[in-house]
Structures are given as structure tokens and as C-alpha cells.
Design an enzyme around this catalytic site. Structure first.
Site, short mmCIF file in Angstrom:
data_model
loop_
_atom_site.label_atom_id
_atom_site.label_comp_id
_atom_site.label_asym_id
_atom_site.label_seq_id
_atom_site.Cartn_x
_atom_site.Cartn_y
_atom_site.Cartn_z
N ASP A 194 -47.63 -41.13 3.69
CA ASP A 194 -48.41 -41.19 4.94
C ASP A 194 -48.09 -42.47 5.72
O ASP A 194 -48.92 -42.96 6.48
CB ASP A 194 -49.91 -41.13 4.62
N GLU A 195 -46.89 -43.00 5.52
CA GLU A 195 -46.48 -44.24 6.18
C GLU A 195 -45.46 -43.95 7.28
O GLU A 195 -44.53 -43.15 7.10
CB GLU A 195 -45.87 -45.21 5.17
#
Length: 277
Positions: A194-195
Site C-alpha cells: 500500500d506504498e
């Protein structure tokens, strides 16, 4: 395989087809000439039959028949040449189709190797390459440069409670929202999980960068889904952002990303939208 070779091949096939077309026209003219000579020869034979003493007519007939045979023979040879040219055109067209297919497959393979399959964003490999290039330009021209490290908040909870399909939907939603916000010359990538990483080129001072960070955060937290992904209802999204500035927080790819990553964790612990390294 370079695209220029494909263009050259296209030109070669077109030129060869034009030569074949011209050659076919010449063959047709030669056949017409042979037919005309044949008609003349028939007339000469009739005249010679009626006037057996006409030596001039007989000589003319022999000459005309000889020319007719040569024209017919040349037309036959030209027909064979045209057949070979036609075969060559077909072979080159097949080769051109194979080249185009190979080029398309190579382009697809290259794109796949440099982009995230879920969001379609550049992956970390392409991002690192562009950051390296951006650093070289910044050093050469004295430009400012910033790296945002964006990490979604509570994404694991979304995945665990709502399922991976919803988690993927969240990631695609964030990607679309960010793509609609960033500038054309900048680069956004999915770094993993989720980066996300965002490269800003030719930035101004810290105040100017903060304005951009506010826009990024507003886009992530937007209450509405993009039209492309409006079929699924997702929970509210928030994120923590760490910001590193060149050359203040690092002068290499690794140093800038590390500084931005550390600043992101500070933002998450402090429950701030973003923190500068």
C-alpha cells in the site's frame, strides 16, 4: 527490435509492390503488341496467298512473325518475373506482419516489466531510473527535487475485514486519484503493498511543496470514487506522507527514498498528514 526497421520494411514492401504493378502494366502492353502483330501477320498471310509473286510481302511477314515470337517470348518471361515479384511481396508482407507482432510483444513485455500489473503505475524499477535521471538533471541545472513516500493508513485492516478484492479496489482508486492530481512531468509509482512514491521535478521552496502535499492528501481522502471504479463502495481512505528534498535530505536515489520513508513513519506516529524529513 527497433521500430525504425519496421518502417523501412514497410517502405520496401510498398516499393516492391509498385514495381510489380508497373511490370504487370508492361506485360499487358506487350501482350497487346503480340496480339496486334498476330493480326497483322494473318493479314499478310492472306495477302501473300493472293499474290504469290510478292517477295516483299513474304519478307515482311517473316520479319513480323519473328518479332511476334520475340514479343510473346518476352511477355512469357516477364510473366514469370512478375510471379516471382508477387511471391516476394507476399513473403515480405508476412515478414512485416511477424516483425510488427514481435515489436508489439516486445513493447508489451517491456511495459509489463516496468509497470505494476494492478494499478498500471510505474513500478519501483522505473521510478528509481527516473529519479536517477531527475537527480542528474537537478545537479546539472540547479533544480529542486522532492520525493513523497505515501503509505495508506489502516490498509491491513481493510484487507483483513473486507477482503483482498476490496483492498485491490482501494489501491486502484488511490492510483486513479493521484494520477489525476500529479503533473505530467512528475512520476508516480506503486512501491509495493500500500506504498506509493511520487517524484516532483523542478519544485520550489518547502512552502510550495507543502501546497502540493495538501492537494495529494485531499485527492486520497476524496469522498467519491473515480467514475471508472464507482461500482464498489469502499471505506474512507487516509494516508501518511513523508517528504524528502534534494539536496537537503539526500543526494542519491537510496538516500532520498530512505529519508522520505523515515519521515512517513514520523507522520504516522504523530498522526500528521505529512512530515518533512
Amino acid at each position: 527490435m527497433p521500430t525504425t526497421k519496421t518502417k523501412i520494411s514497410n517502405s520496401d514492401v510498398k516499393s516492391l509492390a509498385q514495381v510489380l504493378d508497373q511490370s504487370e502494366k508492361i506485360k499487358d502492353v506487350m501482350i497487346e503488341c503480340a496480339d496486334d502483330l498476330s493480326s497483322v501477320n494473318v493479314a499478310l498471310k492472306q495477302r501473300l496467298a493472293n499474290d504469290v509473286s510478292s517477295l516483299g510481302v513474304e519478307n515482311a511477314l517473316q520479319t513480323s512473325q519473328s518479332v511476334e515470337e520475340k514479343v510473346q517470348h518476352a511477355a512469357t518471361q516477364l510473366s514469370a518475373v512478375n510471379q516471382a515479384l508477387g511471391d516476394e511481396v507476399i513473403e515480405r508482407q508476412i515478414l512485416e506482419q511477424r516483425l510488427e507482432t514481435a515489436q508489439a510483444q516486445a513493447d508489451e513485455s517491456k511495459h509489463a516489466s516496468l509497470h505494476d500489473p494492478l494499478t498500471g503505475l510505474p513500478n519501483r524499477l522505473l521510478f528509481y531510473d527516473r529519479l536517477e535521471h531527475g537527480l542528474a538533471q537537478a545537479n546539472r541545472h540547479g533544480w529542486g527535487l522532492a520525493v513523497f513516500f505515501v503509505d495508506l493508513d489502516n490498509f491491513k485492516i481493510i484487507n483483513d475485514t473486507l477482503g483482498h478484492a476490496t483492498g485491490d479496489h482501494v489501491l486502484k482508486t488511490v492510483a486513479l486519484r493521484l494520477k489525476e492530481t500529479i503533473r505530467n512531468d512528475d512520476t508516480l509509482c506503486r512501491h509495493g503493498g500500500d506504498e506509493f512514491l511520487y517524484l516532483l521535478l523542478e519544485v520550489g521552496d518547502q512552502e510550495h511543496i507543502a501546497v502540493i502535499a495538501d492537494k495529494i492528501m485531499a485527492a486520497i481522502e476524496a469522498p467519491k470514487d473515480p467514475p471508472e471504479l464507482s461500482s464498489i463502495t469502499i471505506p474512507s481512505i487516509s494516508a501518511s506522507i513523508g517528504i524528502a528534498i534534494f539536496p537537503k535530505n539526500g543526494s542519491s536515489v537510496e538516500a532520498l527514498i530512505k529519508s522520505a520513508d523515515e519521515a512517513m513513519y514520523k507522520a504516522k506516529l504523530a498522526k500528521e498528514n505529512y512530515v518533512f524529513a
